[in-house]
Design an enzyme around this catalytic site. Structure first.
Site, PDB file in Angstrom:
ATOM      1  N   ASP A  17      -0.044 -49.870  -1.404  1.00 35.53           N
ATOM      2  CA  ASP A  17       0.807 -51.197  -1.784  1.00 35.53           C
ATOM      3  C   ASP A  17       2.125 -50.991  -2.059  1.00 35.53           C
ATOM      4  OD1 ASP A  17       0.697 -54.108  -2.683  1.00 35.53           O
ATOM      5  OD2 ASP A  17       1.691 -53.185  -4.378  1.00 35.53           O
ATOM      6  N   GLU A  26       1.179 -50.556   3.496  1.00 27.47           N
ATOM      7  CA  GLU A  26       1.777 -52.101   3.255  1.00 27.47           C
ATOM      8  C   GLU A  26       3.247 -51.812   3.344  1.00 27.47           C
ATOM      9  OE1 GLU A  26       2.456 -56.065   0.773  1.00 27.47           O
ATOM     10  OE2 GLU A  26       2.411 -54.253   0.020  1.00 27.47           O
TER      11      GLU A  26
END
Length: 744
Positions: free
Chosen positions: A425, A478
């Site tokens: 993330d 990401e």
């Protein structure tokens, strides 16, 4: 064996002689400030012969020393010292012993924690200090085990700047004076073995920080936790997991290779289903296995991706502010329950990807924040160590031990729980020192640049180690900027990820679909631009949770027009996505066109499937997954330019797109998309082969809730040439519809 004369007098009220224990040491022990309890407590040989045994039991009425081999044999009755809670005996020699302790509330027989020697090996401590220990979950934290034939729990925690560390829990009435830990120099690791403690015991660490402040902390390397709002760490059950997924793991390198179809169902475990509807409790891992796995299998997804399931205090963070990087959340069951869920997924042929957050952590006082009274896990300067957007602390990856902590966390999920991939993330926030910061609010790197060099080193090292140690596992970034080489090999200067989320594709195409069809001709490039850079990285096309929250609305509400047009637009968009190069990711609820924006506090709107329009979208996604998996042309050459060919890319006036997808052996699939609500008759599309082209799929089919405009099952390709192809088809294009055709 023993000289009991002084003990008898002590029992009568006179303190046993203990001239070696000076007043300062005694006071530090009494106040729970002593940083080296093993230097005082337990058995100590004396220079003039014999052994002095000190037992520290604040609140005890009395204690007896028994032989461990023959518990009925009394070795000594230690006398009370002048220090309340300290009992002292002088013995001729020492043998394995037990303590029979009388408390105001009862009696217990237990081994003395201070009778055991060093617990962690020097190699473990060295690797922790170097940041290269790859199995911290088996080294630090709490582990039920036997030491010298005695069952109990070994505790170990890294807190190099703490003045004192204790283990506290119901087992010692949360008295931080009772179980003071031993510090191992120079690693800064504290350790203690507590006999007769068992799996399931809840504990915290009590620290006196570098600044003298008293701190209560959860274990950073806990393997199990209490469910929030409770904050305790839990001694995990050491029973081995019975895995049945050997076949899956053996085939995983092929199942997750660049040529394999990858279709991911992203979900939030706490809100996919709830007992009794929105206000009910969450499903457990075993309940999810019973209901989720059949659903995902029926829908044809190849993988599930879970929003972070590492323990996190605030449910509203959806798991993106985790505190326990080694423990599955106690909300859904035990670590064994989570392992059983993963195993059941693998047996059913479904891969499991976890979202993993090495970028930042929350400021909760029981967590990592200023863990030992200093900025230990985080950067000390707020320009480096505090994330303004999320009010969280940023990991100091330049510190070897923190680098190693996160590296070992990633390997823990991949190895211990057989996870098939980690989606890392917020990579962009890690890569840039000035991420979301104004000028003058960030600190440049040593070369004066904006790049976070420590993060680059960490990500490269992480991806190299995963590639080396976990066969077939994938690492997904990401990353929302144009950072070059995210999926390029480390040997070529890249970061070494396997896939990258294509945030540009997501943003552009959703922006286009949000336009009134009357104005889409002015935004045509938004649907074609992704092919300009399609092969610069290996991409996942994400329609994720982030696109259906924070006022953005649900996916179907992003589609303009009346209800019919919204459903048709959604079906056309999903077909566009499934036939576009890139692996697929769809968030739960989008597969049947949920109207409400997603909320983590309620389950998704399953009741909508009683409506034909929603059931039709679900049927369409199921069929798209089937086509994607069975047609090699739709996945074999995702990362190769010769796997895609524009046929019609410039018809902005009609908002029509057409392209060919190619398999390795020259198999062709034609996709034609009409993104206006008009039926387009006699539309010419060039194709590479003569003969009949079958209409394999039509998003406007009545099976999916459409108007059933199409081409009667197929069209013959004839002269003349068109769009650079040797022949052409004359098609009827359904309104807001997408066609998939294949040569017969």
């Amino acid at each position: 064996m023993s000289d009991f004369s002084h003990i008898e007098s002590a029992a009568a009220g006179t303190a046993a002689p203990d001239r070696e224990l000076d007043e300062h040491t005694a006071q530090a022990l009494c106040e729970g400030r002593h940083g080296d309890p093993f230097a005082v407590l337990g058995p100590h040989e004396q220079p003039d012969g014999g052994v002095i045994l000190r037992v520290w039991l604040p609140g005890a009425i009395g204690v007896e020393v028994l032989s461990r081999e023959t518990p009925a044999r009394l070795l000594a009755r230690p006398g009370r010292s002048r220090l309340p809670g300290l009992f002292v005996a002088h013995l001729d020699y020492i043998e394995p012993y037990l303590l029979r302790v009388r408390w105001p509330w009862g009696e217990e027989v237990v081994e003395d924690p201070y009778s055991f020697g060093l617990l962690l090996g020097e190699l473990d401590l060295y690797l922790i200090g170097e940041g290269t220990h790859r199995r911290l979950g088996a080294c630090l934290g709490a582990h039920a085990m036997s030491v010298e034939g005695v069952a109990g729990v070994r505790f170990a925690v890294w807190a190099p700047n703490a003045r004192r560390v204790s283990v506290i829990g119901e087992f010692n009435r949360h008295d931080g004076r009772r179980h003071l830990m031993r510090r191992r120099h120079p690693s800064g690791v504290w350790e203690l073995f507590i006999p007769r403690l068992a799996p399931g015991a809840v504990y915290h660490y009590e620290l006196i920080g570098a600044d003298g402040q008293l701190l209560h902390k959860a274990d950073p390397v806990a393997l199990a936790t209490q469910p929030p709002p409770l904050t305790g760490s839990v001694v995990a059950d050491p029973a081995p997991i019975e895995w049945r997924d050997d076949e899956w793991l053996a085939a995983r390198p092929l199942r997750q290779a660049s040529e394999a179809p990858i279709s991911i169902y992203e979900l939030h475990a706490a809100s996919w289903r709830r007992h009794g509807g929105d206000d009910g409790p969450c499903y457990s891992w075993r309940e999810l296995a019973e209901s989720l796995i059949p659903y995902v299998s029926e829908m044809g997804f190849t993988h599930v991706e879970l929003l972070p399931i590492m323990e996190h205090p605030f449910g509203g963070s959806w798991g993106y502010q985790p505190l326990s990087q080694f423990a599955p959340s106690g909300r859904f069951g035990s670590p064994q329950d989570f392992a059983a869920f993963v195993d059941a997924c693998h047996v059913a042929g479904i891969g499991v990807i976890l979202d993993w957050v090495p970028a930042h952590f929350p400021t909760d006082p029981h967590g990592l924040a200023r863990f030992d009274g200093t900025a230990l896990y985080e950067y000390s300067h707020p320009f480096e160590g505090f994330h303004q957007d999320w009010n969280t602390y940023i990991y100091n990856l330049g510190r070897r031990e923190v680098h190693g902590f996160l590296l070992s966390s990633a390997l823990h999920w991949l190895r211990e729980f057989h996870i098939d991939g980690l989606r890392v993330d917020a990579v962009a926030s890690m890569l840039y020192r000035n991420y979301s910061r104004r000028e003058g609010e960030w600190i440049p790197n040593r070369y004066g640049g904006q790049e976070n060099l420590e993060t680059i080193d960490f990500l490269r090292h992480l991806n190299e180690v995963v590639l080396e140690e976990v066969s077939g596992a994938v690492m997904i970034a990401e990353e929302s900027t144009a950072w070059p080489g995210v999926t390029a090999p480390v040997s070529e200067g890249g970061l070494g990820f396997d896939w990258k989320w294509n945030m540009g594709w997501m943003h552009d195409t959703l922006s286009y679909m949000g336009q009134d069809p009357l104005y889409r001709s002015y935004h045509h490039h938004q649907m074609t631009f992704a092919m300009v850079y399609a092969y610069s990285e290996r991409f996942v096309l994400p329609i994720s949770h982030d696109e259906v929250v924070h006022g953005k609305g649900s996916l179907i509400t992003r589609m303009p027009g009346d209800r019919w047009q919204q459903f048709a637009g959604l079906r056309a968009y999903l077909t566009f996505m499934w036939t576009h190069p890139g692996r697929k990711l769809l968030f739960m609820g989008c597969e049947f066109g949920q109207w409400q924006e997603w909320s983590h506090d309620r389950e998704i709107d399953w009741w909508l499937l009683g409506d034909a329009g929603h059931a039709g979208v679900q049927h369409l996604v199921r069929e798209l997954n089937l086509l994607y998996r069975t047609l090699p042309s739709l996945h074999e050459q995702d990362d190769r330019p010769n796997g895609f060919e524009w046929v019609v890319g410039d018809d902005a006036h009609n908002s029509v797109l057409a392209w060919l997808r190619w398999s390795h052996d020259g198999g062709a699939t034609l996709v034609v998309v009409n993104l206006t609500p008009r039926v387009l008759q006699d539309y010419t599309v060039g194709v590479p082969r003569e003969g009949r082209w079958f209409e394999r799929f039509n998003s406007d089919s009545e099976l999916y809730g459409g108007s059933n405009v199409g081409n009667g099952g197929g069209v013959a390709a004839r002269q003349p040439r068109a769009h650079g192809q040797p022949c052409s088809l004359t098609l009827t294009l359904p309104p807001l519809g997408a066609l998939i055709l294949m040569p017969g």
